[in-house]
Design a protein around this motif. Structure first.
Motif, PDB file in Angstrom:
ATOM      1  N   ALA A   1       0.848  -1.474  -0.096  1.00 26.18           N
ATOM      2  CA  ALA A   1       0.037  -0.069  -0.155  1.00 26.18           C
ATOM      3  C   ALA A   1       0.857   1.316   0.061  1.00 26.18           C
ATOM      4  CB  ALA A   1      -0.942   0.016   1.217  1.00 26.18           C
ATOM      5  N   TRP A   2       1.799   1.233   0.536  1.00 22.29           N
ATOM      6  CA  TRP A   2       2.831   2.158   0.739  1.00 22.29           C
ATOM      7  C   TRP A   2       3.459   2.811  -0.410  1.00 22.29           C
ATOM      8  CZ3 TRP A   2       8.354   2.084   0.518  1.00 22.29           C
ATOM      9  CH2 TRP A   2       9.047   3.473   1.094  1.00 22.29           C
ATOM     10  N   ILE A   3       4.041   1.695  -1.237  1.00 25.38           N
ATOM     11  CA  ILE A   3       4.763   1.968  -2.708  1.00 25.38           C
ATOM     12  C   ILE A   3       3.557   2.399  -3.660  1.00 25.38           C
ATOM     13  CG2 ILE A   3       4.665  -0.542  -3.641  1.00 25.38           C
ATOM     14  CD1 ILE A   3       7.491   0.341  -4.609  1.00 25.38           C
ATOM     15  N   MET A   4       2.235   1.576  -3.706  1.00 27.98           N
ATOM     16  CA  MET A   4       1.102   2.189  -4.440  1.00 27.98           C
ATOM     17  C   MET A   4       0.902   3.751  -4.211  1.00 27.98           C
ATOM     18  SD  MET A   4       0.713  -0.086  -6.669  1.00 27.98           S
ATOM     19  CE  MET A   4       0.848  -1.882  -6.834  1.00 27.98           C
ATOM     20  N   ARG A   5       0.874   4.037  -2.956  1.00 28.78           N
ATOM     21  CA  ARG A   5       0.721   5.704  -2.340  1.00 28.78           C
ATOM     22  C   ARG A   5       1.633   6.506  -3.454  1.00 28.78           C
ATOM     23  NH1 ARG A   5      -3.552   8.172  -2.335  1.00 28.78           N
ATOM     24  NH2 ARG A   5      -2.362   9.816  -3.179  1.00 28.78           N
ATOM     25  N   ILE A   6       3.084   6.061  -3.292  1.00 34.50           N
ATOM     26  CA  ILE A   6       3.822   6.705  -3.841  1.00 34.50           C
ATOM     27  C   ILE A   6       3.621   6.795  -5.258  1.00 34.50           C
ATOM     28  CG2 ILE A   6       6.622   6.894  -4.343  1.00 34.50           C
ATOM     29  CD1 ILE A   6       6.996   5.642  -1.467  1.00 34.50           C
ATOM     30  N   LEU A   7       3.400   5.797  -5.875  1.00 34.74           N
ATOM     31  CA  LEU A   7       3.160   5.660  -7.263  1.00 34.74           C
ATOM     32  C   LEU A   7       1.953   6.622  -7.783  1.00 34.74           C
ATOM     33  CD1 LEU A   7       3.837   4.457 -10.314  1.00 34.74           C
ATOM     34  CD2 LEU A   7       2.188   2.637  -9.362  1.00 34.74           C
ATOM     35  N   VAL A   8       0.709   6.599  -7.018  1.00 39.12           N
ATOM     36  CA  VAL A   8      -0.274   7.601  -7.388  1.00 39.12           C
ATOM     37  C   VAL A   8       0.220   8.979  -7.366  1.00 39.12           C
ATOM     38  CG1 VAL A   8      -2.298   8.288  -6.436  1.00 39.12           C
ATOM     39  CG2 VAL A   8      -2.136   5.766  -6.581  1.00 39.12           C
ATOM     40  N   ASN A   9       0.854   9.303  -6.184  1.00 47.26           N
ATOM     41  CA  ASN A   9       1.424  10.612  -5.958  1.00 47.26           C
ATOM     42  C   ASN A   9       2.086  11.166  -7.199  1.00 47.26           C
ATOM     43  OD1 ASN A   9       0.053  11.033  -3.664  1.00 47.26           O
ATOM     44  ND2 ASN A   9       1.918  10.573  -2.253  1.00 47.26           N
ATOM     45  N   GLU A  10       3.137  10.131  -7.507  1.00 46.64           N
ATOM     46  CA  GLU A  10       4.263  10.223  -8.792  1.00 46.64           C
ATOM     47  C   GLU A  10       3.251  10.527  -9.934  1.00 46.64           C
ATOM     48  OE1 GLU A  10       7.566  11.469 -10.694  1.00 46.64           O
ATOM     49  OE2 GLU A  10       7.059  11.288  -8.709  1.00 46.64           O
ATOM     50  N   CYS A  11       2.237   9.877 -10.313  1.00 50.88           N
ATOM     51  CA  CYS A  11       1.341   9.863 -11.602  1.00 50.88           C
ATOM     52  C   CYS A  11       0.755  11.152 -11.455  1.00 50.88           C
ATOM     53  CB  CYS A  11       0.583   8.670 -11.591  1.00 50.88           C
ATOM     54  SG  CYS A  11       1.258   7.081 -11.872  1.00 50.88           S
ATOM     55  N   LYS A  12       0.313  11.564 -10.298  1.00 51.67           N
ATOM     56  CA  LYS A  12      -0.314  12.710 -10.159  1.00 51.67           C
ATOM     57  C   LYS A  12       0.354  14.090 -10.574  1.00 51.67           C
ATOM     58  CE  LYS A  12      -4.323  11.391  -7.587  1.00 51.67           C
ATOM     59  NZ  LYS A  12      -5.107  11.478  -6.289  1.00 51.67           N
ATOM     60  N   ARG A  13       1.869  13.954  -9.853  1.00 55.96           N
ATOM     61  CA  ARG A  13       2.752  15.086 -10.007  1.00 55.96           C
ATOM     62  C   ARG A  13       3.175  15.151 -11.699  1.00 55.96           C
ATOM     63  NH1 ARG A  13       7.273  15.790 -11.490  1.00 55.96           N
ATOM     64  NH2 ARG A  13       7.857  13.358 -11.639  1.00 55.96           N
ATOM     65  N   MET A  14       3.371  14.024 -12.172  1.00 54.82           N
ATOM     66  CA  MET A  14       3.621  14.002 -13.805  1.00 54.82           C
ATOM     67  C   MET A  14       2.620  14.731 -14.532  1.00 54.82           C
ATOM     68  SD  MET A  14       5.436  10.180 -14.278  1.00 54.82           S
ATOM     69  CE  MET A  14       6.237  10.887 -15.922  1.00 54.82           C
ATOM     70  N   HIS A  15       1.279  14.383 -13.976  1.00 61.20           N
ATOM     71  CA  HIS A  15       0.063  14.906 -14.861  1.00 61.20           C
ATOM     72  C   HIS A  15       0.146  16.316 -14.773  1.00 61.20           C
ATOM     73  CE1 HIS A  15      -3.918  15.219 -16.419  1.00 61.20           C
ATOM     74  NE2 HIS A  15      -4.275  15.640 -15.190  1.00 61.20           N
ATOM     75  N   ARG A  16       0.212  16.769 -13.559  1.00 58.81           N
ATOM     76  CA  ARG A  16       0.382  18.172 -13.387  1.00 58.81           C
ATOM     77  C   ARG A  16       1.464  18.840 -13.908  1.00 58.81           C
ATOM     78  NH1 ARG A  16      -0.597  16.780  -7.785  1.00 58.81           N
ATOM     79  NH2 ARG A  16       1.523  17.018  -7.460  1.00 58.81           N
ATOM     80  N   ALA A  17       2.720  18.258 -14.122  1.00 58.39           N
ATOM     81  CA  ALA A  17       3.756  18.916 -14.658  1.00 58.39           C
ATOM     82  C   ALA A  17       3.572  18.740 -16.267  1.00 58.39           C
ATOM     83  CB  ALA A  17       4.972  18.131 -14.277  1.00 58.39           C
ATOM     84  N   HIS A  18       2.931  18.104 -17.082  1.00 59.20           N
ATOM     85  CA  HIS A  18       2.655  18.020 -18.293  1.00 59.20           C
ATOM     86  C   HIS A  18       1.401  18.766 -18.679  1.00 59.20           C
ATOM     87  CE1 HIS A  18       5.809  15.118 -19.116  1.00 59.20           C
ATOM     88  NE2 HIS A  18       5.450  14.428 -18.473  1.00 59.20           N
ATOM     89  N   TRP A  19       0.625  19.322 -17.692  1.00 51.46           N
ATOM     90  CA  TRP A  19      -0.766  20.079 -17.950  1.00 51.46           C
ATOM     91  C   TRP A  19      -1.361  19.565 -19.121  1.00 51.46           C
ATOM     92  CZ3 TRP A  19      -2.368  23.664 -14.781  1.00 51.46           C
ATOM     93  CH2 TRP A  19      -1.542  24.283 -13.987  1.00 51.46           C
ATOM     94  N   ARG A  20      -1.879  18.358 -19.118  1.00 48.36           N
ATOM     95  CA  ARG A  20      -2.753  17.832 -20.102  1.00 48.36           C
ATOM     96  C   ARG A  20      -3.643  16.720 -19.275  1.00 48.36           C
ATOM     97  NH1 ARG A  20       2.098  14.123 -22.128  1.00 48.36           N
ATOM     98  NH2 ARG A  20       2.009  12.510 -20.628  1.00 48.36           N
ATOM     99  N   GLU A  21      -4.720  16.541 -20.129  1.00 46.47           N
ATOM    100  CA  GLU A  21      -5.754  15.569 -19.596  1.00 46.47           C
ATOM    101  C   GLU A  21      -5.426  14.091 -19.616  1.00 46.47           C
ATOM    102  OE1 GLU A  21      -9.672  16.074 -20.936  1.00 46.47           O
ATOM    103  OE2 GLU A  21      -9.752  18.177 -21.325  1.00 46.47           O
ATOM    104  N   VAL A  22      -5.690  13.710 -18.488  1.00 45.95           N
ATOM    105  CA  VAL A  22      -5.658  11.888 -18.511  1.00 45.95           C
ATOM    106  C   VAL A  22      -6.716  11.501 -19.618  1.00 45.95           C
ATOM    107  CG1 VAL A  22      -5.682  10.001 -17.336  1.00 45.95           C
ATOM    108  CG2 VAL A  22      -4.936  12.010 -16.497  1.00 45.95           C
ATOM    109  N   ALA A  23      -6.266  10.655 -20.612  1.00 47.89           N
ATOM    110  CA  ALA A  23      -7.003  10.263 -21.646  1.00 47.89           C
ATOM    111  C   ALA A  23      -7.252   8.751 -21.553  1.00 47.89           C
ATOM    112  CB  ALA A  23      -6.668  10.731 -22.902  1.00 47.89           C
ATOM    113  N   VAL A  24      -8.253   8.313 -22.334  1.00 44.75           N
ATOM    114  CA  VAL A  24      -8.454   6.848 -22.186  1.00 44.75           C
ATOM    115  C   VAL A  24      -7.181   6.256 -23.046  1.00 44.75           C
ATOM    116  CG1 VAL A  24     -10.024   5.054 -23.252  1.00 44.75           C
ATOM    117  CG2 VAL A  24     -10.829   7.296 -22.174  1.00 44.75           C
ATOM    118  N   ASP A  25      -6.764   5.124 -22.683  1.00 43.11           N
ATOM    119  CA  ASP A  25      -5.393   4.417 -23.344  1.00 43.11           C
ATOM    120  C   ASP A  25      -5.747   3.089 -23.126  1.00 43.11           C
ATOM    121  OD1 ASP A  25      -3.537   4.533 -25.090  1.00 43.11           O
ATOM    122  OD2 ASP A  25      -2.122   5.080 -23.452  1.00 43.11           O
ATOM    123  N   GLU A  26      -5.197   2.142 -24.023  1.00 42.11           N
ATOM    124  CA  GLU A  26      -5.273   0.675 -23.988  1.00 42.11           C
ATOM    125  C   GLU A  26      -4.275   0.447 -22.883  1.00 42.11           C
ATOM    126  OE1 GLU A  26      -8.382   0.218 -26.158  1.00 42.11           O
ATOM    127  OE2 GLU A  26      -7.210  -1.598 -25.569  1.00 42.11           O
TER     128      GLU A  26
END
Length: 158
Positions: free
Chosen positions: A57-82
């Motif tokens: 759970a700890w490492i998954m929380r780090i991953l979710v935070n990192e994904c959100k950080r990357m999303h904010r850094a790129h300023w783009r919408e999360v899109a549907v992807d396969e």
């Protein structure tokens, strides 16, 4: 936790980590970067982990935070992807899985992430709540809303 134990735990979780990152990030390169950065941050912060039984759970929380950080850094919408998941040879199974996957990817991010963690990755309600940093009741509500939305989306497909 020793370096060897850390490596074993991370190796066992890599596929789940990639699936979680796929529910938040569009680009396969971003997903890989997020997982890699997560592992690096987890290694650096390993002394802060108080209970080794909560590592997953700890490492998954780090991953979710990192994904959100990357999303904010790129300023783009999360899109549907396969999400590339190995499928059985049966065409009907593949078609059903593609329709279901497409429907899940249409859900809002909060619902999609709860579905991915609970149903796909098999985290318990408590672990999902810890990863998402919200009460268990909120996770239950998100899962209920996701099931309702999926039912509506899938009825349209039939």
């Amino acid at each position: 936790m020793t370096e060897f134990e850390f490596e074993q735990q991370v190796t066992a979780l890599t596929q789940q980590m990639y699936r979680v990152s796929a529910s938040l990030l569009r680009s396969p390169q971003d997903r890989q970067d997020a997982v890699q950065e997560c592992v690096w941050k987890a290694w650096r912060k390993l002394p802060q982990l108080r209970d080794e039984s909560l590592f997953k759970a700890w490492i998954m929380r780090i991953l979710v935070n990192e994904c959100k950080r990357m999303h904010r850094a790129h300023w783009r919408e999360v899109a549907v992807d396969e999400i590339e998941i190995e499928q059985p040879d049966g065409v009907d199974n593949r078609l059903r899985d593609e329709v279901l996957h497409s429907a899940v990817m249409q859900l809002p991010e909060k619902l999609r992430l709860a579905v991915t963690l609970f149903y796909i990755d098999g985290f318990s309600m408590r672990e999902t709540a810890q990863i998402l940093r919200c009460p268990e009741g909120t996770v239950k509500q998100r899962l209920h809303r996701a099931r309702t939305a999926l039912r509506i989306l899938l009825e349209k497909e039939v």
